[in-house]
Design a protein around this motif. Structure first.
Motif, mmCIF file in Angstrom:
data_model
loop_
_atom_site.group_PDB
_atom_site.id
_atom_site.type_symbol
_atom_site.label_atom_id
_atom_site.label_comp_id
_atom_site.label_asym_id
_atom_site.label_seq_id
_atom_site.Cartn_x
_atom_site.Cartn_y
_atom_site.Cartn_z
ATOM 1 N N GLY A 250 0.787 -1.229 0.000
ATOM 2 C CA GLY A 250 0.000 0.000 0.000
ATOM 3 C C GLY A 250 0.815 1.272 0.000
ATOM 4 N N LEU A 251 2.111 1.168 -0.295
ATOM 5 C CA LEU A 251 2.931 2.370 -0.388
ATOM 6 C C LEU A 251 2.645 3.101 -1.697
ATOM 7 C CD1 LEU A 251 6.344 0.914 0.859
ATOM 8 C CD2 LEU A 251 4.646 2.201 2.182
ATOM 9 N N SER A 252 2.955 4.374 -1.745
ATOM 10 C CA SER A 252 2.758 5.156 -2.963
ATOM 11 C C SER A 252 3.795 4.733 -3.996
ATOM 12 C CB SER A 252 2.892 6.654 -2.672
ATOM 13 O OG SER A 252 1.858 7.087 -1.813
ATOM 14 N N VAL A 253 3.314 4.282 -5.157
ATOM 15 C CA VAL A 253 4.179 3.790 -6.223
ATOM 16 C C VAL A 253 3.725 4.387 -7.536
ATOM 17 C CG1 VAL A 253 4.981 1.753 -7.482
ATOM 18 C CG2 VAL A 253 4.626 1.615 -5.013
ATOM 19 N N SER A 254 4.673 4.905 -8.313
ATOM 20 C CA SER A 254 4.395 5.381 -9.665
ATOM 21 C C SER A 254 5.333 4.639 -10.601
ATOM 22 C CB SER A 254 4.580 6.898 -9.765
ATOM 23 O OG SER A 254 4.299 7.354 -11.074
ATOM 24 N N GLU A 255 6.309 5.327 -11.203
ATOM 25 C CA GLU A 255 7.345 4.641 -11.969
ATOM 26 C C GLU A 255 8.306 3.914 -11.039
ATOM 27 O OE1 GLU A 255 7.369 4.495 -15.358
ATOM 28 O OE2 GLU A 255 5.445 5.506 -15.104
ATOM 29 N N GLY A 256 8.302 4.312 -9.799
ATOM 30 C CA GLY A 256 9.077 3.681 -8.739
ATOM 31 C C GLY A 256 8.365 3.911 -7.421
ATOM 32 N N VAL A 257 8.987 3.478 -6.338
ATOM 33 C CA VAL A 257 8.442 3.758 -5.010
ATOM 34 C C VAL A 257 8.706 5.224 -4.708
ATOM 35 C CG1 VAL A 257 8.492 3.162 -2.570
ATOM 36 C CG2 VAL A 257 8.930 1.399 -4.293
ATOM 37 N N ILE A 258 7.655 5.981 -4.463
ATOM 38 C CA ILE A 258 7.797 7.421 -4.285
ATOM 39 C C ILE A 258 8.377 7.728 -2.907
ATOM 40 C CG2 ILE A 258 6.549 9.604 -4.131
ATOM 41 C CD1 ILE A 258 4.582 8.458 -6.178
ATOM 42 N N VAL A 259 9.490 8.477 -2.915
ATOM 43 C CA VAL A 259 10.137 8.880 -1.667
ATOM 44 C C VAL A 259 10.327 10.390 -1.657
ATOM 45 C CG1 VAL A 259 11.320 6.670 -1.369
ATOM 46 C CG2 VAL A 259 12.456 8.523 -2.626
ATOM 47 N N ASP A 260 10.538 10.933 -0.456
ATOM 48 C CA ASP A 260 10.807 12.368 -0.342
ATOM 49 C C ASP A 260 12.312 12.616 -0.383
ATOM 50 O OD1 ASP A 260 11.827 11.732 2.196
ATOM 51 O OD2 ASP A 260 10.103 12.560 3.286
ATOM 52 N N GLU A 261 12.726 13.827 -0.052
ATOM 53 C CA GLU A 261 14.144 14.178 -0.167
ATOM 54 C C GLU A 261 15.020 13.436 0.840
ATOM 55 O OE1 GLU A 261 12.153 16.917 2.702
ATOM 56 O OE2 GLU A 261 11.735 16.221 0.648
ATOM 57 N N ARG A 262 14.412 12.849 1.869
ATOM 58 C CA ARG A 262 15.161 12.021 2.829
ATOM 59 C C ARG A 262 14.993 10.533 2.541
ATOM 60 N NH1 ARG A 262 13.333 11.987 7.649
ATOM 61 N NH2 ARG A 262 15.274 11.214 8.554
ATOM 62 N N LEU A 263 14.363 10.215 1.412
ATOM 63 C CA LEU A 263 14.181 8.851 0.928
ATOM 64 C C LEU A 263 13.165 8.063 1.751
ATOM 65 C CD1 LEU A 263 17.920 8.065 0.107
ATOM 66 C CD2 LEU A 263 16.172 9.077 -1.370
ATOM 67 N N VAL A 264 12.275 8.792 2.426
ATOM 68 C CA VAL A 264 11.189 8.182 3.190
ATOM 69 C C VAL A 264 9.990 7.982 2.265
ATOM 70 C CG1 VAL A 264 9.696 8.368 5.211
ATOM 71 C CG2 VAL A 264 11.999 9.348 5.274
ATOM 72 N N THR A 265 9.364 6.820 2.359
ATOM 73 C CA THR A 265 8.183 6.518 1.557
ATOM 74 C C THR A 265 6.947 7.172 2.177
ATOM 75 O OG1 THR A 265 7.560 4.514 2.762
ATOM 76 C CG2 THR A 265 9.234 4.279 1.034
ATOM 77 N N SER A 266 5.768 6.790 1.684
ATOM 78 C CA SER A 266 4.517 7.305 2.250
ATOM 79 C C SER A 266 4.256 6.766 3.651
ATOM 80 C CB SER A 266 3.344 6.967 1.330
ATOM 81 O OG SER A 266 3.307 5.579 1.012
ATOM 82 N N ASP A 267 5.034 5.782 4.082
ATOM 83 C CA ASP A 267 5.004 5.295 5.463
ATOM 84 C C ASP A 267 6.257 5.811 6.160
ATOM 85 O OD1 ASP A 267 5.486 3.717 7.815
ATOM 86 O OD2 ASP A 267 4.207 2.129 7.017
ATOM 87 N N PRO A 268 6.124 6.575 7.251
ATOM 88 C CA PRO A 268 7.297 7.191 7.886
ATOM 89 C C PRO A 268 8.273 6.198 8.505
ATOM 90 C CG PRO A 268 5.320 7.546 9.214
ATOM 91 C CD PRO A 268 4.860 6.983 7.908
ATOM 92 N N ALA A 269 7.915 4.920 8.582
ATOM 93 C CA ALA A 269 8.837 3.910 9.118
ATOM 94 C C ALA A 269 9.540 3.130 8.017
ATOM 95 C CB ALA A 269 8.089 2.939 10.026
ATOM 96 N N ILE A 270 9.276 3.496 6.740
ATOM 97 C CA ILE A 270 9.831 2.738 5.615
ATOM 98 C C ILE A 270 10.544 3.675 4.657
ATOM 99 C CG2 ILE A 270 9.331 1.181 3.709
ATOM 100 C CD1 ILE A 270 6.851 0.248 5.178
ATOM 101 N N TRP A 271 11.764 3.310 4.289
ATOM 102 C CA TRP A 271 12.582 4.027 3.319
ATOM 103 C C TRP A 271 12.707 3.174 2.055
ATOM 104 C CZ3 TRP A 271 12.593 4.865 8.323
ATOM 105 C CH2 TRP A 271 12.967 6.112 8.852
ATOM 106 N N ALA A 272 13.081 3.794 0.951
ATOM 107 C CA ALA A 272 13.369 3.039 -0.278
ATOM 108 C C ALA A 272 14.574 3.687 -0.953
ATOM 109 C CB ALA A 272 12.175 3.026 -1.227
ATOM 110 N N ALA A 273 15.398 2.854 -1.593
ATOM 111 C CA ALA A 273 16.600 3.375 -2.246
ATOM 112 C C ALA A 273 17.016 2.451 -3.385
ATOM 113 C CB ALA A 273 17.745 3.511 -1.229
ATOM 114 N N GLY A 274 17.832 2.998 -4.277
ATOM 115 C CA GLY A 274 18.357 2.219 -5.394
ATOM 116 C C GLY A 274 17.424 2.208 -6.580
ATOM 117 N N ASP A 275 17.446 1.101 -7.315
ATOM 118 C CA ASP A 275 16.695 0.988 -8.569
ATOM 119 C C ASP A 275 15.226 1.326 -8.430
ATOM 120 O OD1 ASP A 275 19.106 -0.007 -9.441
ATOM 121 O OD2 ASP A 275 18.343 -1.955 -10.069
ATOM 122 N N ILE A 276 14.637 1.018 -7.277
ATOM 123 C CA ILE A 276 13.183 1.134 -7.144
ATOM 124 C C ILE A 276 12.725 2.522 -6.735
ATOM 125 C CG2 ILE A 276 12.963 -1.305 -6.566
ATOM 126 C CD1 ILE A 276 12.422 -0.387 -3.635
ATOM 127 N N ALA A 277 13.614 3.385 -6.276
ATOM 128 C CA ALA A 277 13.212 4.641 -5.648
ATOM 129 C C ALA A 277 13.006 5.752 -6.672
ATOM 130 C CB ALA A 277 14.240 5.076 -4.617
#
Length: 394
Positions: A250-277
């Motif tokens: 249920g995280l926000s996903v478009s062309e990749g997992v959407i993260v903010d400038e600190r690489l935090v996803t739409s869930d504040p306890a989950i980060w995403a990085a690399g190919d998927i971010a």
């Protein structure tokens, strides 16, 4: 088992994130869940240095993540679901792991054609794939024909590596001229000549449809009905970001997992990085990048962010490739349908600017060293005067 920091994915991102976490938090527990059979390793070496540098061997490929950071690594472990409310993840074998903070670094999945499940048909991606191909290149005999499918970075590098090591190699590419979809025509011709001179048989302007096996040999079926016989088939068909886990959670996903400038996803306890971010790049805008420079820098930034840093991820990544002793690097968009400005620094070194509405949106560096920061600055400044552009990278 519950970890303060849990990482899903065992690649370059996991290594750099673990190091950044440990630098900031000496005691926090780190867990890495990896579907791979090998501990984190340097992926670019698999199609480059291991084939071309006699002083670089397989023992130098591992990144020594566990030894250096104390992370607990679980190999052969596929995560199938995330329970965000309970802060747990479940694996294919039914095990459950808890987390305080979670990093998604699931990377990409290589493309594959329909065909037989055979050790001599290799969708090239992992260290294990390298070992298998290397063994085959030594054991199949001098009359064996290795067919590489795909004219992108990996396919081209593997074809060049095989030919450099004396293997009879055929490369099937959708571009009429190799990398004609990225390079301006003159440079693409120059690039292709490296392969022709290096002994690679080129079949350009074709898509491979499937692989079959009969009578002791494989056949690669092309889009025009032609069949190309092969002893070994290597599929370098690109890769798709592994987004299902994030999407199903249920995280926000478009062309990749959407993260903010600190690489935090739409869930504040989950980060995403690399190919998927999919992240907000300071120069390129919101984008997603699948190259090792981004994996390293973003992994480190994600780890630091998980450990409490408020610093944004402000690195604009570059990508690169190296074949037959020639190296090219690029920042931004490579699209030869755009206006291009080519600047020959000498007979071996060229800078190409890709222009949109008169301003540079991409920079290609052909055998130009130590100019990545200058290329980034060009994209940031976006000068429209051609004389100024010609003078920016010398």
């Amino acid at each position: 088992m519950t970890y303060d920091y849990l990482i899903i994915g065992g690649g370059q991102v996991a290594d750099d994130a673990s190091r950044a976490i440990r630098d900031a938090d000496a005691d926090g527990s780190i867990g890495i869940l990896s579907a791979d059979q090998d501990a984190p390793y340097t992926r670019p070496a698999l199609s480059k240095k291991l084939w071309t540098d006699p002083d670089f061997d397989e023992g130098q490929v591992p990144l020594n993540t566990v030894e250096d950071t104390g992370a607990e690594l679980h190999l052969h472990t596929e995560v199938t679901s995330i329970d965000r409310e309970a802060r747990t993840v479940t694996t294919a074998d039914g095990a459950t792991y808890g987390y305080g903070k979670l990093l998604l670094a699931t990377g990409s999945t290589p493309g594959e054609l329909d065909g037989p499940d055979d050790d001599r048909v290799i969708p090239f991606r992992s260290f294990a794939d390298y070992r298998r191909l290397r063994d085959l290149s030594r054991s199949e005999g001098e009359d064996a024909r290795f067919v590489v499918i795909g004219g992108g970075y990996i396919g081209n590098e593997i074809a060049a590596a095989l030919a450099t090591n004396g293997v009879r190699t055929t490369l099937i590419s959708p571009d009429d001229v190799l990398l004609g979809s990225k390079f301006p025509p003159a440079l693409a011709e120059r690039y292709q000549k490296l392969f022709a001179d290096g002994g690679v048989e080129l079949l350009g302007g074709h898509h491979a449809e499937s692989v079959t096996y009969s009578g002791g040999a494989f056949a690669v079926l092309l889009d025009d009905g032609t069949e190309v016989e092969a002893s070994v088939v290597v599929e370098g068909l690109g890769a798709a970001p592994a987004l299902d886990l994030a999407r199903d959670a249920g995280l926000s996903v478009s062309e990749g997992v959407i993260v903010d400038e600190r690489l935090v996803t739409s869930d504040p306890a989950i980060w995403a990085a690399g190919d998927i971010a999919e992240y907000p790049d300071a120069i390129l805008g919101r984008t997603r990048v699948e190259h090792v420079d981004n994996a390293q820098e973003m992994g480190a930034a994600a780890g630091a962010s998980m450990a409490g840093s408020e610093d944004p991820y402000d690195h604009t990544p570059y990508f690169y490739s190296q074949v037959f002793g020639n190296r090219w690097e690029a920042v931004g968009t490579l699209d030869p349908s755009l206006e291009t400005l080519e600047v020959d620094l000498d007979e071996d070194r060229t800078v190409v600017y890709y222009l949109q509405d008169g301003a540079p949106v991409g920079v290609l560096l052909w055998n130009v060293e130590e100019a990545r920061d200058a290329a980034r600055q060009v994209l940031k400044d976006a000068p429209t005067d051609h004389d100024e552009l010609r003078s920016r990278i010398r």
